[in-house]
Motif scaffolding. Structure first.
Motif, PDB file in Angstrom:
ATOM      1  N   PHE A 178       0.829  -1.200   0.000  1.00 19.78           N
ATOM      2  CA  PHE A 178       0.000   0.000   0.000  1.00 19.78           C
ATOM      3  C   PHE A 178       0.868   1.256   0.000  1.00 19.78           C
ATOM      4  O   PHE A 178       0.529   2.249  -0.634  1.00 19.78           O
ATOM      5  CB  PHE A 178      -0.935  -0.002   1.208  1.00 19.78           C
ATOM      6  CG  PHE A 178      -1.947   1.103   1.178  1.00 19.78           C
ATOM      7  CD1 PHE A 178      -3.083   0.997   0.400  1.00 19.78           C
ATOM      8  CD2 PHE A 178      -1.747   2.268   1.891  1.00 19.78           C
ATOM      9  CE1 PHE A 178      -4.006   2.023   0.344  1.00 19.78           C
ATOM     10  CE2 PHE A 178      -2.673   3.298   1.847  1.00 19.78           C
ATOM     11  CZ  PHE A 178      -3.799   3.175   1.069  1.00 19.78           C
TER      12      PHE A 178
ATOM     13  N   TRP B  66       2.080   1.720  -3.381  1.00 15.73           N
ATOM     14  CA  TRP B  66       0.870   2.073  -4.128  1.00 15.73           C
ATOM     15  C   TRP B  66       0.598   3.578  -4.050  1.00 15.73           C
ATOM     16  O   TRP B  66       0.308   4.240  -5.047  1.00 15.73           O
ATOM     17  CB  TRP B  66      -0.250   1.265  -3.484  1.00 15.73           C
ATOM     18  CG  TRP B  66      -1.598   1.288  -4.067  1.00 15.73           C
ATOM     19  CD1 TRP B  66      -2.551   2.228  -3.848  1.00 15.73           C
ATOM     20  CD2 TRP B  66      -2.185   0.293  -4.933  1.00 15.73           C
ATOM     21  NE1 TRP B  66      -3.696   1.870  -4.510  1.00 15.73           N
ATOM     22  CE2 TRP B  66      -3.500   0.699  -5.177  1.00 15.73           C
ATOM     23  CE3 TRP B  66      -1.710  -0.877  -5.499  1.00 15.73           C
ATOM     24  CZ2 TRP B  66      -4.356  -0.044  -5.980  1.00 15.73           C
ATOM     25  CZ3 TRP B  66      -2.572  -1.610  -6.288  1.00 15.73           C
ATOM     26  CH2 TRP B  66      -3.871  -1.197  -6.533  1.00 15.73           C
ATOM     27  N   GLU B  67       0.708   4.115  -2.828  1.00 15.23           N
ATOM     28  CA  GLU B  67       0.441   5.538  -2.650  1.00 15.23           C
ATOM     29  C   GLU B  67       1.575   6.401  -3.186  1.00 15.23           C
ATOM     30  O   GLU B  67       1.342   7.506  -3.665  1.00 15.23           O
ATOM     31  CB  GLU B  67       0.218   5.846  -1.166  1.00 15.23           C
ATOM     32  CG  GLU B  67      -1.090   5.337  -0.627  1.00 15.23           C
ATOM     33  CD  GLU B  67      -2.282   6.077  -1.207  1.00 15.23           C
ATOM     34  OE1 GLU B  67      -2.266   7.314  -1.226  1.00 15.23           O
ATOM     35  OE2 GLU B  67      -3.229   5.417  -1.651  1.00 15.23           O
TER      36      GLU B  67
ATOM     37  N   ASP C 150      -8.507   3.670  -3.171  1.00 16.57           N
ATOM     38  CA  ASP C 150      -7.585   3.364  -2.079  1.00 16.57           C
ATOM     39  C   ASP C 150      -8.283   3.318  -0.733  1.00 16.57           C
ATOM     40  O   ASP C 150      -7.824   2.633   0.183  1.00 16.57           O
ATOM     41  CB  ASP C 150      -6.457   4.407  -2.023  1.00 16.57           C
ATOM     42  CG  ASP C 150      -5.630   4.376  -3.276  1.00 16.57           C
ATOM     43  OD1 ASP C 150      -5.830   3.448  -4.074  1.00 16.57           O
ATOM     44  OD2 ASP C 150      -4.806   5.279  -3.472  1.00 16.57           O
TER      45      ASP C 150
ATOM     46  N   LEU D  18      -9.333  -0.056  -0.441  1.00 14.64           N
ATOM     47  CA  LEU D  18      -8.163  -0.921  -0.306  1.00 14.64           C
ATOM     48  C   LEU D  18      -7.608  -0.898   1.111  1.00 14.64           C
ATOM     49  O   LEU D  18      -7.359  -1.941   1.715  1.00 14.64           O
ATOM     50  CB  LEU D  18      -7.093  -0.495  -1.317  1.00 14.64           C
ATOM     51  CG  LEU D  18      -5.792  -1.292  -1.275  1.00 14.64           C
ATOM     52  CD1 LEU D  18      -6.040  -2.752  -1.537  1.00 14.64           C
ATOM     53  CD2 LEU D  18      -4.803  -0.743  -2.283  1.00 14.64           C
ATOM     54  N   LEU D  19      -7.431   0.303   1.663  1.00 11.58           N
ATOM     55  CA  LEU D  19      -6.845   0.402   2.998  1.00 11.58           C
ATOM     56  C   LEU D  19      -7.768  -0.250   4.034  1.00 11.58           C
ATOM     57  O   LEU D  19      -7.317  -1.044   4.871  1.00 11.58           O
ATOM     58  CB  LEU D  19      -6.578   1.868   3.364  1.00 11.58           C
ATOM     59  CG  LEU D  19      -5.925   2.094   4.722  1.00 11.58           C
ATOM     60  CD1 LEU D  19      -4.619   1.358   4.834  1.00 11.58           C
ATOM     61  CD2 LEU D  19      -5.704   3.575   4.987  1.00 11.58           C
TER      62      LEU D  19
ATOM     63  N   GLY E 269      -9.374  -0.882  -4.703  1.00 11.00           N
ATOM     64  CA  GLY E 269      -8.073  -0.275  -4.990  1.00 11.00           C
ATOM     65  C   GLY E 269      -7.674  -0.490  -6.434  1.00 11.00           C
ATOM     66  O   GLY E 269      -7.415   0.468  -7.162  1.00 11.00           O
TER      67      GLY E 269
END
Lengths: 666, 511
Positions: free
Chosen positions: A152, A155-156, A203, A206-207, A249
């Motif tokens: 993650f 990803w960010e 996201d 996703l988180l 995500g």
């Protein structure tokens, strides 16, 4: 091979991070040094990734190399480690390899000429190279991570870099391409923000999904997750929801419906950035994540049959997006926009195949199809974008209507672009043919006829819009724009070698990439440990042709022929459709973009402003009135107690303190 | 016990020295200000720098470094063997980093004031009040006794109030006094409400020592009642919606350096109070309120974010952002899980840094352009590259982007909610919805911060700002340093985890 595998797994993203951090330093010393170093870092990264691939080819393995474990509180550990297995190494190689070619291409592309023919360097190139390298690093970090939290983070980082790079030219003074903004700079900045915000929406899911999954599995680590006996069985029925939250995500990052709307605007950045986003990094992140967790979820499905909802969702969203984006690509005028929609559509194919892993009996064929298409698409889409960039650089316009008839002036670019187009259209023997064939086969043999039908129709549309693009750009008459350029003494000419070399490399790969299929299958089938052994790789036959090949041939005939007749031969004139509803519907992107904007931007702002005007103001006024009463008291004091420094209020406070002290001591 | 450094004096002396140094240093600053503004500035900076250094020594010293605590208590009231009230100093992995935060922010805002506060009337008063403000906050943080906590808690309002009233930005003194008074009434009321809870606790347990109370068994019904009063009191100070009404006027009124102490440091003392007093002592009673508190926190997060995006002015946007971010802290507490509370403690320090960082940027912008209104700004990134970079780092961090620090705190806070979901089991969608909604708030935060970046730094430069340049070097150094800390903490959160974690172990009772 040359370096130990564990070390490579770390170096491959540490090197570009270091490269990014040193970019400002080198930029201060000399601009050329900065560029040389960026290219060098790119190639070192590519070399490290290739070295890992070679290791994997010789002896496939799966290594979970954990460097640090931080225990935050009892039972909650955060790991910092890498997972080296064929899938992560493949993605690292795509990101590093194609990334390095794109950085090399940038050296030529980000240089312009002024009216006198002097070389003009973009003044903020330090920022450019910093984020390009950081982008590649973030992507590799994402794929190499051995746990979801670290993924993650990568990803960010990728999202943040895309934000910075799409809005790279944020202060251009030219008029904006759309009426909502005054200048092109504002449009670019808004596009960058749009990309960041829309992917952010995904996201969120996703988180939340990662964190919920943690409390079900007790770990963030991919390898440990496979040991399902440690899972909290009582919570298994939460899993379908969690899986779909996680899939949000990839929907955002890989631009699938309903979050596909950011990708066309992402074309506002330099073409190199578009190539990086579309081919090497960013949009591939979503596919990677789904490919990474599918073995885990397949395992879970054996105890929780409801998990099939997840696979159905993935396949359905992929199929719908593939078709929708292909129809939108039919009417675009900007060459990069056609490519953008085609990316969305091709990613849909990958999700179709990956979703099908849970739906078909032969899950390995669907899985292989999805991942091989990822590789194939990376090759030909990078090629198409860079070739398009070369055209744009020469023609100085983004619009295809400003091009035309330039195939003789830019022979290398033309040849490279055609190879990419043939590959995208799925023509034998280019790499796209093989990957599309695999997807068709997996869907057909698995009995997923509805998805297969959508995939088939989309393939026809793809072939049509691809050759429409080739026809308008390179064939026919030269446009007014080019004629006016040439009358000013600016002749269309081929790009410099820093730009053509990457094109040639990628073209060769796209033309011969089909051979990689056998390498690719061998690459996975030797595995003995790790998540990917869930699949029976030895079962796969490379270069399998079958009944679906007939459909593929039908695609060429039905898709390419009309494009040839309309745009190369000019046999039919389609301009009368421009006022029709269908054209407008497609041109306006099915009105989805406008609708989302109306609801989530205008609606949200309207609501916020309304609450501000009504609720918040009333609250503040009420509180003000309360203290206004007190203020009257203070003014009364002021009249009686003269004091420079508002002695009265101080006195009041002293009184309170005295009161407190009395309370304390008596 | 092994520390990074050995200190020649007893560790508790460091804390005593800090507090005394600040109190008497403030007096000296006042006197020095009579003769020279420069002298007052230098002296105030030195006093805070000294305090900061002492606390860094404390942090690196053997006790705190190895997860222990430094405790020093003197009997304040009562006999030595049955003390009613103590006056003490507690330095551990939680209080010391927060003390460092407060002292650091104090030092930075004083340094910032030296370039920002032009034509200061009575500089001695201004700088001494700043020092005393910090002193009172440090006193709160070290407190070992509830009464000591609240004495300092109320004392810190005096300098805060005078600073807002005398040095507020409004020309009209009536407006200034109105805003300052409003602030004072609300926060003092918050303090007094909490004080009421303190007396009730004393009535039941017969002691005011925080550590004794933690191990005392308080009947759940009573703990519930006391807990809600405490939460009301701290909620006022934290500015939880709808108790936030004092905040926007005073944030608008206070000059930037004072605002930094108000929002970056003062509200954190309330958050510290919750983590130090309310949760350890009353955790059993509070469990019943967890879901209600969660809803309030969520409303605060959303309401603050929505108000922030509707602001026309950077300073007010940041003010509402600050309100919204404090909702995250409270959300972390309300999960009543170890990870959630840890995350909130981490975020407490982070937000102190980040809120101040963005406010400093707003101040620097005002200095160079004369305005903080969005519609008058634009295209400044090429003109002020350093400031733009720093602001963008701060804004992205607040929006929860890794590798910046706030992400670390935020995911831990959300993990608390996720753990609640898991504990509640299947068929209890409430916590699942709460978890997802809390993460949605980061999206809303990103929306207003990115929009502010676009409106200030991208696009076209408005007329009259063609000559705008980067801020004075001092401001760039301050903000650059803070941005650096933000990135370092994001990459290496263990730096803070290693101190906070041991202190909070077992704080929520099992969890």
């Amino acid at each position: 091979m040359i370096l130990p595998l564990e070390l490579l797994g770390w170096l491959v993203f540490v090197v570009p991070i270091a490269g990014a951090l040193f970019t400002p330093v080198f930029g201060k010393i000399h601009p050329t040094l900065r560029e040389v170093m960026a290219v060098l870092v790119g190639f070192i990264t590519a070399f490290l990734a290739l070295d890992m691939v070679l290791d994997m080819l010789i002896s496939p393995t799966s290594i979970d190399n954990n460097l640090i474990t931080w225990v935050i509180t009892a039972g909650i550990e955060v790991e910092f480690g890498v997972l080296i297995d064929p899938l992560s190494v493949l993605l690292a190689c795509i990101a590093g390899g194609i990334g390095s070619l794109i950085i090399l291409f940038s050296v030529g592309y980000m240089t312009g000429h002024d009216a006198e023919g002097n070389v003009v360097k973009d003044p903020s190139l330090t920022r450019y190279y910093f984020f390009m390298q950081f982008f590649v690093a973030g992507m590799i970090l994402l794929v190499m991570a051995n746990n979801m939290l670290m993924t993650f983070i990568g990803w960010e980082i990728v999202g943040m870099c895309s934000y910075a790079l799409i809005g790279f030219w944020h202060n251009l003074k030219e008029p904006s391409p759309v009426p909502e903004y005054k200048t092109e700079g504002e449009y670019n900045a808004a596009s960058g923000m749009k990309a960041f915000m829309v992917t952010r929406v995904g996201d969120i899911g996703l988180l939340a999904g990662i964190l919920l999954l943690f409390f079900i599995t007790g770990t963030f680590n991919y390898t440990e997750m496979l040991q399902t006996d440690a899972w909290a069985v009582g919570l298994f029925h939460l899993l379908p929801i969690v899986a779909i939250l996680i899939f949000a995500g990839p929907i955002g990052k890989s631009a699938q419906f309903p979050l596909h709307i950011w990708l066309p605007e992402a074309m506002a950045g330099p073409t190199t950035v578009s190539a990086l986003i579309h081919a090497a990094a960013m949009v591939k992140a979503g596919v990677y994540l789904v490919a990474r967790i599918i073995p885990i979820f397949l395992e879970v499905m054996q105890t929780v049959p409801e998990m099939i909802v997840f696979f159905q969702t993935v396949a359905a969203i992929g199929a719908f997006t593939a078709f929708m984006a292909a129809t939108m690509a039919l009417v675009q005028d900007e060459i990069k926009k056609v490519l953008a929609y085609s990316t969305v559509s091709q990613l849909g194919y990958m999700f179709m195949a990956l979703g099908a892993t849970g739906l078909v009996a032969e899950s390995v064929s669907a899985y292989a199809a999805g991942t091989f298409h990822l590789l194939a698409h990376a090759l030909f889409k990078a090629l198409l974008f860079l070739a398009a960039g070369s055209v744009l650089h020469a023609v100085q316009s983004k619009k295809m209507s400003d091009m035309g008839g330039i195939r003789k002036d830019m022979k290398v670019t033309f040849a490279a672009f055609t190879v990419g187009a043939l590959s995208l259209a799925g023509v034998f023997p280019f790499v796209g043919f093989w990957s599309k064939e695999l997807i068709f086969e997996a869907l057909w043999l698995g009995g997923q006829y509805i998805i297969f039908l959508i995939a088939f129709i989309t393939a026809i549309l793809t072939a049509f819009y691809t050759f429409r693009m080739v026809g308008i750009t390179f064939f026919g008459e030269k446009s007014e724009h080019i004629k006016s350029l040439e009358s000013h003494g600016h002749h269309i000419h081929e790009a410099p070698p820093t730009m053509t070399i990457p094109l040639i490399i990628l073209a060769v790969l796209a033309a011969t990439g089909g051979i990689l299929e056998i390498v690719f299958f061998g690459y996975f089938s030797g595995l003995e440990t790790g998540a990917l052994t869930h699949f029976d790789w030895a079962h796969l036959a490379p270069f399998a042709l079958g009944i679906t090949t007939i459909f593929t041939i039908a695609v060429w005939l039905v898709g390419i022929t009309p494009a040839y007749l309309i745009y190369w031969r000019n046999k039919y004139d389609l301009s009368r459709f421009k006022d029709g509803f269908l054209y407008k519907f497609l041109w306006n992107r099915w009105y989805i973009n406008a609708l989302w904007y109306r609801i989530f931007v205008d609606g949200y702002l309207w609501l916020s402003n309304a609450i501000h005007a009504r609720v918040e103001s009333a609250l503040l006024a009420f509180s003000g009135a309360l203290s206004g009463g007190m203020d009257g008291v203070s003014r009364g004091w002021r009249r009686t107690m003269t004091g420079v420094l508002n002695t009265n209020v101080l006195g009041m406070m002293v009184g309170i303190i005295a009161f407190l002290l009395i309370l304390i001591f008596l | 016990m092994q520390g990074i450094i050995d200190i020649p004096i007893p560790s508790h002396d460091l804390m005593i020295l800090t507090l005394l140094g600040l109190i008497f240093g403030g007096l000296l600053v006042m006197l020095a200000g009579k003769w020279s503004e420069k002298g007052a500035q230098a002296l105030a900076s030195l006093v805070l720098l000294g305090g900061l250094a002492l606390n860094v020594f404390l942090l690196l010293g053997p006790e705190v470094w190895s997860g222990g605590e430094v405790l020093y208590e003197v009997v304040w009231l009562g006999s030595a063997d049955s003390p009613i009230m103590n006056m003490g100093f507690r330095g551990d992995g939680l209080s010391t980093p927060i003390a460092i935060l407060v002292l650091g922010l104090g030092l930075f805002s004083i340094l910032f004031s030296t370039v920002y506060m032009k034509n200061l009337k009575q500089p001695g008063l201004y700088y001494s009040l700043m020092v005393w403000f910090v002193a009172a906050m440090v006193g709160v943080i070290y407190a070992t006794d509830l009464m000591q906590f609240f004495v300092f808690y109320e004392l810190m309002l005096i300098p805060a109030f005078v600073l807002v009233y005398v040095y507020g930005v409004s020309e009209d003194p009536v407006k200034r006094s109105k805003n300052a008074l409003q602030f004072w009434i609300w926060t003092a009321a918050g303090g007094i409400v909490s004080l009421f809870a303190v007396f009730m606790l004393f009535g039941y347990a017969g002691t005011m020592s925080i550590s004794t109370l933690t191990s005392a068994s308080i009947p759940v019904e009573i703990a519930k009642f006391i807990g809600i009063i405490f939460l009301l009191g701290f909620g006022m100070k934290l500015g939880l919606v709808p108790l936030h009404v004092w905040a926007p006027p005073v944030y608008g009124e206070a000059p930037i350096p004072v605002l930094i102490l108000l929002s970056g440091a003062m509200t954190k003392t309330a958050a510290y109070g919750v983590i130090r007093i309310v949760i350890p002592i009353l955790s059993e009673g509070l469990r019943g309120y967890a879901s209600g508190l969660m809803v309030i926190s969520l409303i605060t997060m959303f309401y603050g974010a929505m108000m922030a995006i509707s602001q026309k002015d950077l300073k007010m946007m940041l003010a509402y952002s600050s309100i919204s971010q404090l909702g995250y802290l409270m959300f972390g507490y309300s999960t009543m899980t170890s990870i959630g509370v840890n995350g909130a403690a981490f975020q407490l320090i982070n937000h102190g840094i980040l809120a101040s960082l963005t406010f400093f940027c707003a101040g620097a912008l005002k200095m160079k352009t004369g305005t903080m209104k969005f519609d008058k700004l634009g295209g400044l990134a090429p003109k002020m590259p350093v400031l733009a970079t720093v602001y963008i780092i701060g804004a992205l961090a607040l929006a929860g982007t890794p590798p910046m620090s706030a992400f670390v705190g935020e995911w831990m806070i959300f993990a608390g909610a996720a753990e609640r979901t898991a504990l509640a089991g299947v068929g209890q969608p409430f916590y699942l919805v709460m978890t997802v909604l809390a993460v949605v708030a980061t999206g809303l935060t990103a929306a207003y911060y990115l929009w502010s970046i676009r409106r200030i730094f991208f696009g076209q430069v408005p007329e009259g700002m063609e000559d705008a340049r980067d801020s004075p070097r001092l401001i760039l150094v301050i903000t650059g340093l803070m941005a650096f800390v933000v990135v370092i903490l994001g990459v290496w959160p263990w730096m803070l985890w290693r101190f906070i974690g041991p202190v909070l172990t077992g704080v929520v009772g099992g969890g």
